[in-house]
Design a protein around this motif. Sequence first.
Motif, short mmCIF file in Angstrom:
data_model
loop_
_atom_site.label_atom_id
_atom_site.label_comp_id
_atom_site.label_asym_id
_atom_site.label_seq_id
_atom_site.Cartn_x
_atom_site.Cartn_y
_atom_site.Cartn_z
N ILE A 41 -28.38 8.57 24.73
CA ILE A 41 -27.65 7.69 25.66
C ILE A 41 -28.37 6.35 25.78
O ILE A 41 -27.74 5.27 25.78
N ARG A 42 -29.71 6.39 25.85
CA ARG A 42 -30.47 5.14 25.94
C ARG A 42 -30.26 4.30 24.69
O ARG A 42 -30.09 3.08 24.76
N HIS A 43 -30.28 4.95 23.53
CA HIS A 43 -30.06 4.21 22.27
C HIS A 43 -28.67 3.58 22.24
O HIS A 43 -28.49 2.42 21.83
N ALA A 44 -27.67 4.36 22.68
CA ALA A 44 -26.30 3.83 22.69
C ALA A 44 -26.17 2.66 23.66
O ALA A 44 -25.52 1.64 23.38
N ALA A 45 -26.81 2.79 24.83
CA ALA A 45 -26.75 1.70 25.82
C ALA A 45 -27.43 0.44 25.29
O ALA A 45 -26.95 -0.69 25.48
N PHE A 46 -28.59 0.66 24.63
CA PHE A 46 -29.30 -0.49 24.06
C PHE A 46 -28.45 -1.17 22.98
O PHE A 46 -28.36 -2.40 22.93
N PHE A 47 -27.81 -0.33 22.12
CA PHE A 47 -26.97 -0.89 21.06
C PHE A 47 -25.79 -1.67 21.65
O PHE A 47 -25.45 -2.76 21.18
N CYS A 48 -25.19 -1.14 22.71
CA CYS A 48 -24.08 -1.86 23.38
C CYS A 48 -24.56 -3.19 23.98
O CYS A 48 -23.85 -4.21 23.94
N ALA A 49 -25.78 -3.13 24.54
CA ALA A 49 -26.33 -4.37 25.12
C ALA A 49 -26.56 -5.42 24.05
O ALA A 49 -26.28 -6.62 24.24
#
Length: 491
Positions: free
Chosen positions: A5-13
């Motif tokens: 989830i953190r990786h996905a959030a970072f990628f979205c950011a």
Amino acid sequence: MTRHIRHAAFFCAVLLVALLVNAARIQVFEAPSYDDNIANRRTTISRFGQPRGDILVDGAPVTGSRDTREPLRYERTYTNGPMYAPVTGFASQVYGTTLLEHTEDGVLSGTDPLLSPFPLWNGSARDRYPSGDVVTTLRGAAQRAAYEGLAGRKGAVAAVEPATGRVLALVSAPSYDPSVLSGNRSAVARSWATLNRDPDKPMLNRAVRKTYPPGSTFKVLTAAAALDSGVIEDLDKPTDSPDPYTLPGTRTSLTNESKGCKDVPLRKAFEFSCNTVFAKLGVKVGVDRMARTAEAFGFNDADLKIPYSVAESTFDTKVDKAQLALSSIGQYNTRATPLQMAMVAAAVANGGQVRSPYLVERTTRAGGSTVSTGGSRPARQAMRPSTAVLLKELMVDVVREGTGSNAWIPGATVGGKTGTAQHGLGNSGTPYAWFVSWAKGDTDLEPKVAVAVVVEDADADRGEISGGGDAAPIARAVMEAVLNSPSQDAR
């Protein structure tokens, strides 16, 4: 799971930041290239999406805007279009803008940041604001007198206020109606083609964009140079001038249209417009002093603007003595616009001082508040005040007793100088008829107007009389119109 989830959030950011950076790149840094792209019609639609500001004469608009209900919504209209075309120019949805419509486009189109109470912010945002107006220095009565005086004949009229440099009239004929170029219909392209094919060149602004040999009107400058340099000290002393005069270093004889020019004083030479006297005076003054005098009056100035550009009036500084003799009587390579010759007459009327001419009194916002002002510019001394006094005498004599009698106005003091300018192969063309003048009402403290008129297709026979017969009556009508109308300062 939390790590994904953190990786996905970072990628979205990261994607969001990239989108914002790209949006900033397009909307800020690359915006000008998109604005200027020929495929982008938004700028054009926005430009014509509101009424254009007006150009005013005597406080009344001579332009307008018509709502077409089309994507390019408002197109330009003109009142008395042909009469004011040398001033307004045109504003076309197809062919752009010219003259005042061009130089004052920011105010008229609503893009000038000074139209906003927050110019720095609004200028950077490239917003469009209610269009402003341009208040001209013209006198409507003088403009009409000049236009009707030419009556469609090829020629031009320029009138200025000597003490300030205000342009009071600016007419070129034949003219055209700028409204035929306003929209984007097929008729506009046909009108454009017709106007450009016309051999009479109606879109040529002869008052400021065409130069002519000034002929004998240039003798005003030659007389000024002779008096300032001390070559002539007494207007009534014989000038020791032969008739005919052999041009230095040649076997060519220069003659006069008038008789009795041999050895006459400057006063009579000016009144009779003796070529031989002034040619010899120019040679005696010398090319350096003649050039300095001409340049002091405004010749050889390529930067004159009113605010649109004015063609350079020229006095050749690299001539031999024979060529100098001809240059000193307004022939050879000497060329001048009508506006330049109006400046010459104005300098005589203004005690030897030349004021740079200007056409825009002020620009205003839609509500009437002032955005910018024109105003009189610094004066340039073209000749000694004492020389200007003597030249005033000479010019008054021309009107009272000489070839300029058609410019006489009851209840006023008028000074003038007639002229013809030969041109064409072997001087075979019909001479241009010139008249330069100034006028002062009997109750006025100073001269109110200086005028230059040139008529290309004069009817009179070759000789000085054509300037007095064809051009002087037009100048008189313009001067009367100014003398009989309220001053600009009184409005």
